[in-house]
Design an enzyme around this catalytic site. Structure first.
Site, PDB file in Angstrom:
ATOM      1  CE  LYS A  17      42.912  17.743 -20.216  1.00 21.12           C
ATOM      2  NZ  LYS A  17      43.337  18.419 -18.975  1.00 21.12           N
ATOM      3  CG  ASP A 141      44.589  21.453 -19.276  1.00 23.21           C
ATOM      4  OD1 ASP A 141      45.116  20.538 -18.608  1.00 23.21           O
ATOM      5  OD2 ASP A 141      43.410  21.810 -19.134  1.00 23.21           O
TER       6      ASP A 141
END
Length: 310
Positions: A17, A141
């Site tokens: 990410k 996350d």
């Protein structure tokens, strides 16, 4: 493959990410920071393999990855097993491609892959929301890494607004070799250095502008709107980032920003060929560099791969 894990190994891809924009609010009483982030999955991926074993074991080809309970993939397996009333008799093998402590959510991506893989391995009928609630106990996350694609992240990262189909972006990820930054340290340093708390509502307008440029395919305008509140912390901790960012801009990057807590720099390229050229130039100069592309939602989350050797 049988649902009790007695069959062939299961292989998943776990995408990294990047944060194209990241605003950080003031520290909450529970120690977390509210954020507002424009985040996207990219095709830099770890390979996670699950197979039956007498007891839970996680092995990784990168010695920098912690073992045992300090490993997010290990914790993910143990947590899901406990919640499902199962014994985690599996061996998890991780082939790392996402650098460790690089601001790319590599540990969270592996944990998300384990949650997705084991929920299927054990035949659990759990939806995305159930896995995301469990994943949030592992790290902020993990919910994003479970969903993938592109999303606006809010809260501590658990509030996700999917952004649908957006033009694919060609990016260059670069950092000085061996450079690592702790996320916890970066947030602590941000609190220490700030004179005023972060204003998330002011940042919302900046992110809206970046997203509008992205939607219309204006890469130059998008590049000019990239930002990260943690960037000054990363630049102070690693002075070598500044000349690297300057070089990326000179070599054609339309915008350069630190991803997450760093030290990875994300350079927005005009296209795939430009990204590959810049990546090659930086690698020749001794930097760790990779040309990547953003992933659409249907490929930006942990996914099974049919070929265990692929």
């Amino acid at each position: 493959m049988s649902l009790d894990g007695s069959g062939a190994p299961m292989v998943l891809r776990a995408p990294a990410k990047v944060n194209l924009c990241l605003a950080v609010g003031p520290r909450r009483p529970d120690g977390y920071h509210p954020i507002l982030s424009l985040a996207v999955a990219v095709d830099l991926e770890d390979r996670v393999e699950i197979q039956p074993a007498p007891a839970l074991e996680v092995v990784c080809d990168d010695p920098a990855v912690p073992a045992g309970g300090a490993n997010l993939a290990h914790r993910a397996a143990a947590l899901l097993a406990q919640a499902a009333g199962r014994e985690p008799r599996v061996r998890i093998t991780i082939e790392k491609r996402i650098p460790v402590e690089a601001g790319l959510a590599g540990g969270s991506a592996d944990a998300a892959a384990v949650l997705v893989g084991l929920s299927r391995w054990w035949g659990l009928d759990w939806g995305d929301e159930e896995l995301a609630r469990l994943g949030l106990r592992l790290g902020a996350d993990v919910p994003f890494c479970l969903r993938g694609g592109a999303a606006l992240m809010e809260g501590v990262g658990e509030q996700l607004t999917p952004l649908g189909d957006l033009p694919r972006l060609a990016l260059v990820l670069a950092s000085p070799r061996g450079a690592r930054l702790s996320t916890a340290w970066a947030y602590q340093e941000l609190d220490r250095a700030r004179r005023q708390p972060g204003d998330l509502e002011a940042a919302r307008g900046r992110i809206d502008g970046a997203l509008a440029a992205w939607r219309r395919g204006d890469r130059a305008a998008l590049g000019a709107k990239l930002f990260n509140d943690l960037e000054p912390v990363a630049y102070r901790a690693l002075p070598e980032l500044a000349p690297l960012a300057a070089r990326m801009a000179r070599e054609g990057a339309l915008g350069v920003v630190v991803s997450g807590s760093g030290p990875t720099l994300v350079g927005l390229a005009a296209g795939g060929e430009a990204a590959r050229t810049l990546s090659g130039t930086l690698a020749t100069a001794g930097y760790r560099a990779a040309a990547v592309e953003t992933l659409p939602g249907d490929r930006g989350s942990p996914r099974l791969t049919p070929d265990r050797n692929s």
